[in-house]
Write an enzyme that holds these catalytic residues in place. Sequence first.
Site, PDB file in Angstrom:
ATOM      1  N   SER A  46       0.849  -1.198   0.000  1.00  0.00           N
ATOM      2  CA  SER A  46       0.000   0.000   0.000  1.00  0.00           C
ATOM      3  C   SER A  46       0.882   1.245   0.000  1.00  0.00           C
ATOM      4  CB  SER A  46      -0.916   0.012   1.221  1.00  0.00           C
ATOM      5  OG  SER A  46      -1.872  -1.003   1.106  1.00  0.00           O
ATOM      6  N   ASN A  70       0.863  -8.404  12.825  1.00  0.00           N
ATOM      7  CA  ASN A  70       1.767  -7.320  12.448  1.00  0.00           C
ATOM      8  C   ASN A  70       1.125  -5.958  12.616  1.00  0.00           C
ATOM      9  OD1 ASN A  70       1.401  -5.727   9.646  1.00  0.00           O
ATOM     10  ND2 ASN A  70       0.383  -7.700   9.500  1.00  0.00           N
ATOM     11  N   ALA A  71       1.985  -5.003  12.898  1.00  0.00           N
ATOM     12  CA  ALA A  71       1.601  -3.585  12.842  1.00  0.00           C
ATOM     13  C   ALA A  71       2.815  -2.858  12.299  1.00  0.00           C
ATOM     14  CB  ALA A  71       1.231  -3.058  14.223  1.00  0.00           C
ATOM     15  N   CYS A 129      -6.648  -0.961   6.790  1.00  0.00           N
ATOM     16  CA  CYS A 129      -5.572  -1.220   7.745  1.00  0.00           C
ATOM     17  C   CYS A 129      -6.150  -1.024   9.142  1.00  0.00           C
ATOM     18  CB  CYS A 129      -4.410  -0.261   7.519  1.00  0.00           C
ATOM     19  SG  CYS A 129      -3.152  -0.400   8.789  1.00  0.00           S
ATOM     20  N   LYS A 164     -10.867  -2.625  -0.797  1.00  0.00           N
ATOM     21  CA  LYS A 164     -10.486  -3.673   0.161  1.00  0.00           C
ATOM     22  C   LYS A 164     -11.088  -3.364   1.526  1.00  0.00           C
ATOM     23  CE  LYS A 164      -6.615  -6.470   1.791  1.00  0.00           C
ATOM     24  NZ  LYS A 164      -5.185  -6.749   1.624  1.00  0.00           N
ATOM     25  N   THR A 192      -6.574  -7.590   7.478  1.00  0.00           N
ATOM     26  CA  THR A 192      -6.270  -8.290   8.733  1.00  0.00           C
ATOM     27  C   THR A 192      -7.293  -7.974   9.826  1.00  0.00           C
ATOM     28  OG1 THR A 192      -4.807  -6.469   9.274  1.00  0.00           O
ATOM     29  CG2 THR A 192      -3.797  -8.426   8.320  1.00  0.00           C
ATOM     30  N   GLY A 216      -3.387 -15.047   8.166  1.00  0.00           N
ATOM     31  CA  GLY A 216      -2.989 -16.456   8.172  1.00  0.00           C
ATOM     32  C   GLY A 216      -4.141 -17.373   8.547  1.00  0.00           C
ATOM     33  N   GLY A 264      -1.239 -14.039   1.019  1.00  0.00           N
ATOM     34  CA  GLY A 264      -0.247 -13.174   1.656  1.00  0.00           C
ATOM     35  C   GLY A 264       0.632 -13.976   2.586  1.00  0.00           C
ATOM     36  N   THR A 265       0.101 -14.262   3.777  1.00  0.00           N
ATOM     37  CA  THR A 265       0.901 -14.929   4.806  1.00  0.00           C
ATOM     38  C   THR A 265       1.521 -16.231   4.304  1.00  0.00           C
ATOM     39  OG1 THR A 265      -0.548 -13.959   6.445  1.00  0.00           O
ATOM     40  CG2 THR A 265       0.798 -15.801   7.184  1.00  0.00           C
TER      41      THR A 265
HETATM   42  C1  DHB Z   1      -0.613  -2.785   7.880  1.00  0.00           C
HETATM   43  C2  DHB Z   1      -1.469  -2.425   6.893  1.00  0.00           C
HETATM   44  C3  DHB Z   1      -2.596  -3.170   6.680  1.00  0.00           C
HETATM   45  O1  DHB Z   1      -3.502  -2.859   5.727  1.00  0.00           O
HETATM   46  C4  DHB Z   1      -2.822  -4.281   7.465  1.00  0.00           C
HETATM   47  O2  DHB Z   1      -3.908  -5.019   7.271  1.00  0.00           O
HETATM   48  C5  DHB Z   1      -1.963  -4.652   8.431  1.00  0.00           C
HETATM   49  C6  DHB Z   1      -0.851  -3.885   8.660  1.00  0.00           C
HETATM   50  C7  DHB Z   1       0.575  -1.995   8.213  1.00  0.00           C
HETATM   51  O3  DHB Z   1       1.260  -1.457   7.342  1.00  0.00           O
HETATM   52  O4  DHB Z   1       0.842  -1.873   9.381  1.00  0.00           O
END
Ligand code: DHB
Length: 307
Positions: A46, A70-71, A129, A164, A192, A216, A264-265
């Site tokens: 992104s 994740n962050a 996100c 999305k 996520t 995941g 992805g995962t």
């Molecule tokens: C991030 C972005 C996202 O769209 C997501 O689902 C999880 C993490 C990020 O860049 O932190």
Amino acid sequence: MDRLVTEIAGVRYRNPVLLASGIWGESGLSLARAYNAGAGAVITKSIGPVPRDGYPNPTVEPLGDWGLLNAMGLPNPGIENYLKEVDEARRAGAVVIGSIFGATAEEFARLARAMEGAGVSSLELNLSCPHAKGLGSEIGQDPHALSEVVKAVKGAVRIPVWAKLTPNTHDPGALAEAAAGSGADAVSAINTVRAMAISAKAMRPVLAHKLGGLSGPAVKPIGLACVWQIYERVKAPIIGIGGITTAEDAFEYVIAGASMVEIGTAVSTRGEGVFREVSKGLDALLKEHGFSSVKDAVGAAHREPVS
Ligand code: DHB
């Protein structure tokens, strides 16, 4: 493998198994690598209007068989610096979908025009996100704000626009209706799931940002439910995402209502071989169940069984 050829809003893809945003999307080379490994198309990381560092470490916590937490904080080089990566991936033959995020509808529209100019085949708007202040799901959980973004982007470009969506809502169908009603050519579900990890030993959250997003295998049932609910509410094609690791997972998403899927995962846990494995296995499953195309199988689990 003609059974796998899929068309979304007039764009043809060689198969419906795509590289999801956020993984391997940093460079033209890694995008091309996923495409050459058999992905039907590859989605960029992104990208926002200006360079952004993201959050401090730790940003990722593997959760074993469940998946990944994740962050990252949407780290990216900014649109101007990123476009050369799109160009590099395209010169290597990849079909590229541009993922963008912004804080306002105008920002999204500007990013969309820049991505279109770089030759992406479609756009995926990151409206989901789960933890970025003023971005992502803070826009995407509000049907009105989401709708403004989709309208602005649709007014700015000619290529297909995918929205999305977040699973962090009580009514994913309402978000999909807002997106499709504002002209989105497809909806991608899911991003996520908001989640966190806490260390009992340190008695602190594990991620520096504390809250993160889970992806995941653990989120597959959540993704399936969102796709199922969205399929019952909108006619727009659905791109299914969430915990897809095997061909069976992909087939389940298709019969729940997805026209395409993203991985992805599982790319990070299983490597690039996952693309050929999933598309080959999906082709075999479609054949086994008597479908001559993915299209015929979309939403099949909603239909009464023929006796
Ligand atoms: C991030 C972005 C996202 O769209 C997501 O689902 C999880 C993490 C990020 O860049 O932190």
